[in-house]
Motif scaffolding. Structure first.
Motif, PDB file in Angstrom:
ATOM      1  N   ARG A 121      10.518 -16.665  20.263  1.00 26.96           N
ATOM      2  CA  ARG A 121      10.260 -18.017  20.921  1.00 26.96           C
ATOM      3  C   ARG A 121      10.210 -17.597  22.660  1.00 26.96           C
ATOM      4  O   ARG A 121      11.250 -17.205  22.949  1.00 26.96           O
ATOM      5  CB  ARG A 121      11.285 -19.152  20.608  1.00 26.96           C
ATOM      6  N   LEU A 122       9.049 -18.233  23.079  1.00 28.17           N
ATOM      7  CA  LEU A 122       8.946 -18.036  24.477  1.00 28.17           C
ATOM      8  C   LEU A 122       9.043 -19.413  25.163  1.00 28.17           C
ATOM      9  O   LEU A 122       8.876 -20.419  24.607  1.00 28.17           O
ATOM     10  CB  LEU A 122       7.492 -17.584  24.770  1.00 28.17           C
ATOM     11  N   GLN A 123       9.415 -19.256  26.468  1.00 29.49           N
ATOM     12  CA  GLN A 123       9.638 -20.515  27.222  1.00 29.49           C
ATOM     13  C   GLN A 123       9.283 -20.332  28.660  1.00 29.49           C
ATOM     14  O   GLN A 123       9.207 -19.178  29.089  1.00 29.49           O
ATOM     15  CB  GLN A 123      10.983 -21.143  26.969  1.00 29.49           C
ATOM     16  N   ASN A 124       8.846 -21.372  29.547  1.00 33.51           N
ATOM     17  CA  ASN A 124       8.666 -21.261  30.917  1.00 33.51           C
ATOM     18  C   ASN A 124       9.442 -22.284  31.486  1.00 33.51           C
ATOM     19  O   ASN A 124      10.336 -23.027  30.866  1.00 33.51           O
ATOM     20  CB  ASN A 124       7.277 -21.276  31.124  1.00 33.51           C
ATOM     21  N   GLU A 125       9.227 -22.748  32.423  1.00 29.17           N
ATOM     22  CA  GLU A 125       9.907 -23.931  33.359  1.00 29.17           C
ATOM     23  C   GLU A 125       9.748 -25.420  32.716  1.00 29.17           C
ATOM     24  O   GLU A 125      10.794 -26.142  32.663  1.00 29.17           O
ATOM     25  CB  GLU A 125       9.321 -24.073  34.959  1.00 29.17           C
ATOM     26  N   PHE A 126       8.552 -25.305  31.757  1.00 29.20           N
ATOM     27  CA  PHE A 126       8.459 -26.744  31.300  1.00 29.20           C
ATOM     28  C   PHE A 126       8.525 -26.982  29.811  1.00 29.20           C
ATOM     29  O   PHE A 126       8.744 -27.671  28.963  1.00 29.20           O
ATOM     30  CB  PHE A 126       6.938 -27.185  31.596  1.00 29.20           C
ATOM     31  N   VAL A 127       8.168 -25.801  29.045  1.00 30.40           N
ATOM     32  CA  VAL A 127       7.741 -25.819  27.744  1.00 30.40           C
ATOM     33  C   VAL A 127       8.361 -24.677  26.745  1.00 30.40           C
ATOM     34  O   VAL A 127       8.669 -23.630  27.503  1.00 30.40           O
ATOM     35  CB  VAL A 127       6.447 -25.905  27.182  1.00 30.40           C
ATOM     36  N   SER A 128       8.582 -24.675  25.461  1.00 33.82           N
ATOM     37  CA  SER A 128       8.815 -23.454  24.890  1.00 33.82           C
ATOM     38  C   SER A 128       7.983 -23.607  23.300  1.00 33.82           C
ATOM     39  O   SER A 128       7.565 -24.740  22.837  1.00 33.82           O
ATOM     40  CB  SER A 128      10.164 -23.437  24.274  1.00 33.82           C
ATOM     41  N   GLY A 129       7.975 -22.364  22.881  1.00 38.62           N
ATOM     42  CA  GLY A 129       7.015 -22.372  21.479  1.00 38.62           C
ATOM     43  C   GLY A 129       7.184 -21.077  20.642  1.00 38.62           C
ATOM     44  O   GLY A 129       7.614 -20.076  21.297  1.00 38.62           O
ATOM     45  N   GLU A 130       7.009 -21.046  19.555  1.00 35.45           N
ATOM     46  CA  GLU A 130       7.083 -19.823  18.733  1.00 35.45           C
ATOM     47  C   GLU A 130       5.796 -19.773  17.793  1.00 35.45           C
ATOM     48  O   GLU A 130       5.613 -20.880  16.912  1.00 35.45           O
ATOM     49  CB  GLU A 130       8.179 -20.025  17.528  1.00 35.45           C
ATOM     50  N   ALA A 131       4.763 -19.198  18.218  1.00 36.34           N
ATOM     51  CA  ALA A 131       3.613 -19.029  17.713  1.00 36.34           C
ATOM     52  C   ALA A 131       3.604 -18.329  16.228  1.00 36.34           C
ATOM     53  O   ALA A 131       4.500 -17.611  15.995  1.00 36.34           O
ATOM     54  CB  ALA A 131       2.537 -18.235  18.702  1.00 36.34           C
ATOM     55  N   ASP A 132       2.564 -18.531  15.368  1.00 36.89           N
ATOM     56  CA  ASP A 132       2.656 -17.876  14.229  1.00 36.89           C
ATOM     57  C   ASP A 132       2.301 -16.362  14.369  1.00 36.89           C
ATOM     58  O   ASP A 132       2.873 -15.243  13.940  1.00 36.89           O
ATOM     59  CB  ASP A 132       1.449 -18.467  13.107  1.00 36.89           C
ATOM     60  N   LEU A 133       0.962 -16.123  14.867  1.00 37.18           N
ATOM     61  CA  LEU A 133       0.590 -14.579  14.852  1.00 37.18           C
ATOM     62  C   LEU A 133      -0.158 -14.328  16.332  1.00 37.18           C
ATOM     63  O   LEU A 133      -0.597 -15.165  17.051  1.00 37.18           O
ATOM     64  CB  LEU A 133      -0.476 -14.463  14.022  1.00 37.18           C
ATOM     65  N   THR A 134      -0.217 -13.030  16.752  1.00 43.80           N
ATOM     66  CA  THR A 134      -0.881 -12.526  17.666  1.00 43.80           C
ATOM     67  C   THR A 134      -1.617 -11.083  17.313  1.00 43.80           C
ATOM     68  O   THR A 134      -1.278 -10.424  16.359  1.00 43.80           O
ATOM     69  CB  THR A 134       0.019 -12.297  19.016  1.00 43.80           C
ATOM     70  N   ASP A 135      -2.607 -10.664  18.126  1.00 43.70           N
ATOM     71  CA  ASP A 135      -3.428  -9.669  17.870  1.00 43.70           C
ATOM     72  C   ASP A 135      -2.498  -8.511  18.004  1.00 43.70           C
ATOM     73  O   ASP A 135      -2.595  -7.371  17.365  1.00 43.70           O
ATOM     74  CB  ASP A 135      -4.584  -9.648  18.709  1.00 43.70           C
ATOM     75  N   THR A 136      -1.456  -8.555  18.819  1.00 40.34           N
ATOM     76  CA  THR A 136      -0.632  -7.154  19.164  1.00 40.34           C
ATOM     77  C   THR A 136       0.812  -7.321  18.359  1.00 40.34           C
ATOM     78  O   THR A 136       1.756  -6.389  18.540  1.00 40.34           O
ATOM     79  CB  THR A 136      -0.125  -7.017  20.586  1.00 40.34           C
ATOM     80  N   ASN A 137       1.156  -8.487  17.412  1.00 38.89           N
ATOM     81  CA  ASN A 137       2.217  -8.728  17.004  1.00 38.89           C
ATOM     82  C   ASN A 137       3.605  -8.804  17.925  1.00 38.89           C
ATOM     83  O   ASN A 137       4.473  -8.734  17.773  1.00 38.89           O
ATOM     84  CB  ASN A 137       2.740  -7.684  15.864  1.00 38.89           C
ATOM     85  N   ASP A 138       3.038  -9.166  19.249  1.00 39.27           N
ATOM     86  CA  ASP A 138       4.038  -9.251  20.435  1.00 39.27           C
ATOM     87  C   ASP A 138       3.601 -10.653  21.172  1.00 39.27           C
ATOM     88  O   ASP A 138       2.604 -10.696  21.631  1.00 39.27           O
ATOM     89  CB  ASP A 138       3.894  -8.205  21.060  1.00 39.27           C
ATOM     90  N   PHE A 139       4.306 -11.668  21.020  1.00 38.56           N
ATOM     91  CA  PHE A 139       3.994 -12.917  21.450  1.00 38.56           C
ATOM     92  C   PHE A 139       3.952 -12.907  22.980  1.00 38.56           C
ATOM     93  O   PHE A 139       2.966 -13.497  23.947  1.00 38.56           O
ATOM     94  CB  PHE A 139       4.808 -13.974  21.111  1.00 38.56           C
ATOM     95  N   GLU A 140       4.842 -11.936  23.707  1.00 33.18           N
ATOM     96  CA  GLU A 140       4.762 -11.869  24.991  1.00 33.18           C
ATOM     97  C   GLU A 140       3.721 -11.178  25.587  1.00 33.18           C
ATOM     98  O   GLU A 140       3.350 -11.342  26.874  1.00 33.18           O
ATOM     99  CB  GLU A 140       6.210 -11.403  25.427  1.00 33.18           C
ATOM    100  N   LYS A 141       3.250 -10.005  24.765  1.00 35.13           N
ATOM    101  CA  LYS A 141       2.261  -9.206  25.358  1.00 35.13           C
ATOM    102  C   LYS A 141       1.181  -9.108  24.457  1.00 35.13           C
ATOM    103  O   LYS A 141       1.169  -8.197  23.740  1.00 35.13           O
ATOM    104  CB  LYS A 141       2.905  -7.612  25.677  1.00 35.13           C
ATOM    105  N   CYS A 142       0.192 -10.319  24.500  1.00 35.42           N
ATOM    106  CA  CYS A 142      -0.958 -10.237  23.624  1.00 35.42           C
ATOM    107  C   CYS A 142      -2.203 -10.574  24.078  1.00 35.42           C
ATOM    108  O   CYS A 142      -2.032 -11.105  25.440  1.00 35.42           O
ATOM    109  CB  CYS A 142      -0.412 -11.189  22.492  1.00 35.42           C
ATOM    110  N   ASN A 143      -3.374 -10.414  23.587  1.00 33.96           N
ATOM    111  CA  ASN A 143      -4.516 -10.956  24.218  1.00 33.96           C
ATOM    112  C   ASN A 143      -5.216 -12.331  23.486  1.00 33.96           C
ATOM    113  O   ASN A 143      -5.526 -12.858  24.357  1.00 33.96           O
ATOM    114  CB  ASN A 143      -5.484  -9.940  23.777  1.00 33.96           C
ATOM    115  N   GLU A 144      -4.554 -12.382  22.455  1.00 29.48           N
ATOM    116  CA  GLU A 144      -4.869 -13.599  21.807  1.00 29.48           C
ATOM    117  C   GLU A 144      -4.150 -13.799  20.801  1.00 29.48           C
ATOM    118  O   GLU A 144      -3.160 -13.049  20.152  1.00 29.48           O
ATOM    119  CB  GLU A 144      -6.728 -13.509  21.418  1.00 29.48           C
ATOM    120  N   GLY A 145      -3.990 -15.101  20.110  1.00 32.18           N
ATOM    121  CA  GLY A 145      -3.270 -15.317  19.230  1.00 32.18           C
ATOM    122  C   GLY A 145      -3.677 -16.350  18.050  1.00 32.18           C
ATOM    123  O   GLY A 145      -5.042 -16.976  18.318  1.00 32.18           O
TER     124      GLY A 145
END
Length: 326
Positions: free
Chosen positions: A140-164
């Protein structure tokens, strides 16, 4: 009394954000412009076009209502869907309650999430020619306003991905979207939040037709069992036999509605008593090809939406503080 929460720093979940963007917040200046125009008309008996007019009881009543609307605090001018969601959030967070909603559609999505990912991965490989090995994200990532837990990313790394990617299990073929359909606004906003969090430009919602679970299929069949009155025994053998035939027909209809890959369902649920035979199934072409079981909806980053969401979150935080004091 409840918990003490610093609402100034409250972070909204991606799944909540679409309700913050519903409707319009009426700016008090709109009322003030109308008030000034009416007051000038009352005092000069001349309208904005310079024509002579009469001051009437109806105009006096309209002026009174406009002043009442203009004097209302911002929080009383928020869209209803937005305030309803914020009040639910306030109660849930302050009193440590979970008001999560569930139904058969949600249950299928949760129970068949891994299966949907497998089918989508296979679709990308066989139909799109893109070799992918997805791992279901739990970060789960968060910034100053929101948080979220995505399903999938192209790198299997939510924080370091190109698309999801986000998978959605459609309940049945009837509710499965067409390729040209516009993505539901709830999922569009959710995708914007994921792109905001991961600093990416593209996010895809993949609708997948996945077999129902045995449990959910059984529940649908049992609805007809009780609707036809098979749980009662006060009938003749002939009547009982006729009802059982009707029930079997309904069960077959349900199997055709909620199964899209016959062999996969039998493999996963070998003890389930399917009414329809394999021969009848394939003779009638009930199996759906892989390319018919996935529809992709691509979202591109929209900074205007993100900016508007930031503004609504700031307003929402003030409203949550307001609820604490009242």
């Amino acid at each position: 009394m409840g918990r003490t929460i610093n609402w100034k720093e409250y972070k909204f979940r991606a799944s909540q954000c679409h309700k913050l963007l519903t409707g319009d917040i009426v700016d008090a200046s709109i009322y003030n412009d109308q008030i000034n125009e009416l007051e000038n008309e009352r005092d000069t008996l001349t309208n904005s076009n310079g024509n002579k007019v009469k001051w009437t009881t109806n105009k006096e009543e309209k002026l009174k209502k406009l002043k009442e609307l203009a004097s209302k605090p911002l929080f009383e001018r928020l869209p209803k869907t937005m305030t309803t969601e914020l009040r639910k959030i306030h109660r849930a967070e302050k009193h440590n309650r979970n008001f999560s909603f569930t139904n058969k559609y949600v249950q299928k999505g949760i129970q068949q999430e891994e299966e949907a990912i497998t089918i989508y991965q296979y679709y990308r490989n066989k139909v799109l020619g893109i070799r992918t090995f997805f791992i279901n994200n739990k970060e789960r990532l968060q910034n100053e306003f929101v948080s979220g837990e995505a399903d999938l990313t192209d790198t299997n790394d939510f924080e370091k991905c190109n698309e999801g990617f986000d998978t959605k299990c459609s309940w049945e073929l009837e509710t499965f979207p067409y390729k040209e359909d516009v993505l539901d606004s709830q999922y569009e906003i959710q995708n914007q939040v994921y792109m905001w969090l991961s600093n990416t430009e593209k996010w895809t919602t993949a609708y997948v037709l996945v077999n129902t679970t045995e449990d959910l299929l059984h529940k649908e069949k049992m609805k007809w069992y009780y609707a036809l009155g098979l749980h009662h025994s006060n009938r003749t053998d002939k009547e009982q036999e006729e009802l059982e035939v009707s029930y079997d027909e309904k069960c077959k209809e349900l199997e055709i509605r909620f199964i899209f890959d016959y062999d996969k369902f039998v493999e996963r649920n070998p003890m389930h008593n399917l009414i329809i035979t394999r021969e009848e199934w394939f003779e009638n072409g009930y199996n759906l090809d892989l390319e018919e079981r996935v529809v992709e909806k691509i979202s591109l980053r929209n900074n205007d939406i993100i900016s508007k969401l930031k503004n609504r979150i700031e307003i929402s935080r003030k409203y949550l503080e307001y609820l604490d004091k009242n």
